[in-house]
Design an enzyme around this catalytic site. Sequence first.
Site, PDB file in Angstrom:
ATOM      1  N   SER A  85      56.971  65.570  36.870  1.00 21.92           N
ATOM      2  CA  SER A  85      58.132  65.812  35.879  1.00 21.92           C
ATOM      3  C   SER A  85      58.126  67.378  35.354  1.00 21.92           C
ATOM      4  O   SER A  85      56.981  68.191  35.557  1.00 21.92           O
ATOM      5  CB  SER A  85      58.208  64.991  34.688  1.00 21.92           C
ATOM      6  OG  SER A  85      57.122  65.727  33.772  1.00 21.92           O
ATOM      7  N   ASP A  86      59.149  67.960  35.146  1.00 20.59           N
ATOM      8  CA  ASP A  86      59.134  69.327  34.834  1.00 20.59           C
ATOM      9  C   ASP A  86      58.756  69.131  33.127  1.00 20.59           C
ATOM     10  O   ASP A  86      58.668  68.014  32.806  1.00 20.59           O
ATOM     11  CB  ASP A  86      60.424  70.081  34.629  1.00 20.59           C
ATOM     12  CG  ASP A  86      60.526  71.371  34.885  1.00 20.59           C
ATOM     13  OD1 ASP A  86      59.436  71.955  34.405  1.00 20.59           O
ATOM     14  OD2 ASP A  86      61.244  72.241  35.290  1.00 20.59           O
ATOM     15  N   TRP A  87      58.369  70.222  32.608  1.00 13.74           N
ATOM     16  CA  TRP A  87      57.914  70.213  31.207  1.00 13.74           C
ATOM     17  C   TRP A  87      58.741  69.580  30.315  1.00 13.74           C
ATOM     18  O   TRP A  87      59.754  69.829  29.884  1.00 13.74           O
ATOM     19  CB  TRP A  87      57.902  71.876  30.687  1.00 13.74           C
ATOM     20  CG  TRP A  87      57.125  71.954  29.512  1.00 13.74           C
ATOM     21  CD1 TRP A  87      57.363  71.719  28.263  1.00 13.74           C
ATOM     22  CD2 TRP A  87      55.817  72.650  29.421  1.00 13.74           C
ATOM     23  NE1 TRP A  87      56.563  72.254  27.287  1.00 13.74           N
ATOM     24  CE2 TRP A  87      55.564  72.808  28.054  1.00 13.74           C
ATOM     25  CE3 TRP A  87      55.025  73.164  30.366  1.00 13.74           C
ATOM     26  CZ2 TRP A  87      54.404  73.473  27.403  1.00 13.74           C
ATOM     27  CZ3 TRP A  87      54.157  73.850  29.803  1.00 13.74           C
ATOM     28  CH2 TRP A  87      53.490  74.022  28.304  1.00 13.74           C
ATOM     29  N   ASP A  88      57.997  68.612  29.808  1.00 12.80           N
ATOM     30  CA  ASP A  88      58.832  67.492  28.698  1.00 12.80           C
ATOM     31  C   ASP A  88      59.978  66.997  29.123  1.00 12.80           C
ATOM     32  O   ASP A  88      60.721  66.360  28.483  1.00 12.80           O
ATOM     33  CB  ASP A  88      59.140  68.343  27.544  1.00 12.80           C
ATOM     34  CG  ASP A  88      57.916  68.344  26.481  1.00 12.80           C
ATOM     35  OD1 ASP A  88      56.748  68.002  26.923  1.00 12.80           O
ATOM     36  OD2 ASP A  88      58.206  69.059  25.550  1.00 12.80           O
ATOM     37  N   SER A  89      60.331  66.720  30.458  1.00 15.20           N
ATOM     38  CA  SER A  89      61.712  66.379  31.076  1.00 15.20           C
ATOM     39  C   SER A  89      61.733  64.700  30.772  1.00 15.20           C
ATOM     40  O   SER A  89      62.771  64.096  30.855  1.00 15.20           O
ATOM     41  CB  SER A  89      61.982  66.872  32.395  1.00 15.20           C
ATOM     42  OG  SER A  89      61.057  66.027  33.303  1.00 15.20           O
TER      43      SER A  89
END
Length: 750
Positions: free
Chosen positions: A282-286
């Site tokens: 995932s991207d950061w906190d996505s």
Amino acid sequence: MKYYSIIIVLALMSCSHSKVSTNKDTVEERFIDSILATMSIDDKIGQTNLRGTSSRAKTLSEELKEDVRQGKVGALLNVMKVEFVDELQKIAVEESPNKIPLIFGRDVIHGFKTIFPIPLGLAASWDTDIAKSSSRIAAIEASSVGIRWTFAPMLDIARDSRWGRIAESPGEDTYLASVLGKAYIQGFQGDSLNNPTSIAACAKHYIGYGAVEGGRDYNTTVIPEPLLRNVYLPPFQSALDVGAATVMTSFNEINGIPATGNEFLLKHVLRDELKFDGFVVSDWDSVIEMIAHGYAKDEKQAGELAANAGMDMEMTSKAYEHHLKDLIKEDKVKERQLDEFVKNILRIKLRLGLFEKPYRDKNNEANFYKEAHLAEAKEAAIKSAVLLKNKRILPLSSATKVALIGPLANAPLDQMGTWTFDGEKEHTVTPLKAFKEAQVNFKYVEALTHSRDRSKEQFQKAVDGVKDSDVIVFVAGEEAILSGEAHSRATIDLPGAQEDLIKVLSKTGKPIVLVIMAGRPITITNIIDNVDAVLMSWHPGTMGGVALQEIIYGLREPEGRLPVSWPKKAGQLPYFYNHKSTGRPANKEDYVAMYDIPVGAWQSSLGNDSHYLDIGYTPHFPFGFGLGYTAFKYDDLQISKDTIGFNETLLVKASITNVGERPGKEIVQLYTQDVVGSITRPVRELKGFQHINLNVGETKEVTFKVFPRQLEFTNHKGIRATEEGDFNIWVSSDATSGLKGTFYLKKECQ
């Protein structure tokens, strides 16, 4: 680690190439299964957790060390002290339950220590060799400190220059993005991932991130499936074709479903169709941002949605860590899905050689800023620079008295551009430093302290400073912090008082060479008539100043071509060359400009075509455009056949002559148009390009091969095919000009 040693040698022998067979009965897969069989459900969940620290951290937290010791972490990002890397890896391979090594990741986007032009700048080179060499050098430098995974390349098609992350993109064209993306991955990953100087690439952001509404970062995207498959997906297909190890999901939603929880995209397309066998991060906190999207009610449901969609590793947020075990107990997520995540992650760790050699290679001397690396960075900056205007002022002679002015003339940090966490401004060669080292005849006047400086207090000093000069070189642009993630702009003019200063200086009568350093195209409509030359250098990196000095004085010529259409005004965006025709396409015969409308005119449709009254229908500079210090003539277009069958190849030839006064380089471009399709087709599409060098008066014949499969597209029924019909074809220097021909593609060619 010893009990792995016999089987690991065999497994590594099976994964010596970039792309590895997905045959479940391989030695590699048997090895992965043998590890999985020893793991508890907690151990498995631990492998899906990507944790991080601040790269500025001076100590390692005991909590992080204990998490690694307990097997709660599969990978780490932003651990930048080599002693921390060594310590954490030692804990993982000697003390954790299954002795599984960690992967250490970092945003190594356009260089590690030696900084290259931003990716949009590198795209302007149209040069796959430069793309490959820049990422190879980045991998060599980064791997020396234990980094074996980068969150690059970004393959988002970007059609809106307001979007801050256009700086990281390969531009607006699918074909160009595809060939550059392939080259980046080959550079990062080398001939074999298990080479200690190779780092795993990450194709991002999957998918459609560059289509966010209004160019506003993180925003909504609406992308019909034919558009998704014809424009946004091919660069990822190209990346997987050369074995991209990992893929990152994007922040945005696509047609109402966030990418991180999109089962259709992650399972059906990525796994089933494209046969991807690495892991998805995932991207950061996505994952937990799906709550804000309104797609998940809480962290637990966000974890459930991401897991069932097929998202393998969670970056920084902890939905998997907190809830995946319970979700499996509640039968909301199957344990076999978790097993697949772990297999995908272990597969990449195995291919990186981490089971056999988990520790950083202390004999890997990166030689930061070594001479060969700096030379390549300078070459990249020269190849990326795009000359947009030149009223025969460039190149300057060595005798020219120059006034060097502007906020980017000596801005070593900003010159490196966005996402350069590890670049060091002390090593940046600015134009001011390069001019000094070259001992050219110049005087430096700062005038503006930074790009957003709105003070006019130094204007008179600037005017006085140019009186004894022959030419003004004004280095303008935007600071690095004004582009990149979360740095979208509603207007993309030069910020601060830069335009005002240029207009004041133009009144001195001195010719002005405008050099722009920026992370996006900058609208210069307001000042284009006040300057005599415009040179776009993007944010050119460590050696940008040297490259600019050599270009300005004619030791080299600018070689770049625009990878994006350059707008006249931000209100024209999104703009891209490969648009559709519409039922009323704009043309110069029918166009009616706002100030040409008579006062009190009868209400009418004013030309009955698709345009803006105030800025027309064309960009300021088209995709593919770029000048040099000579001129080229295109003629004698030859097409091998008027009609070809689906199994035939079309040869397209044209003669290019250097009709200027010095040797030069041209990038010859090939475009096609499918005139009538089962869905409407773009007015042009790039299908190939070639770099040629020509001496004065020299002519070269350029030949392109066109294969029917290059003309495929996906229609509204989900059918991907090449269709019979008429095609236009151009050999040209940009997306709006060139020699035009036609051919017919026929199912049964007699």
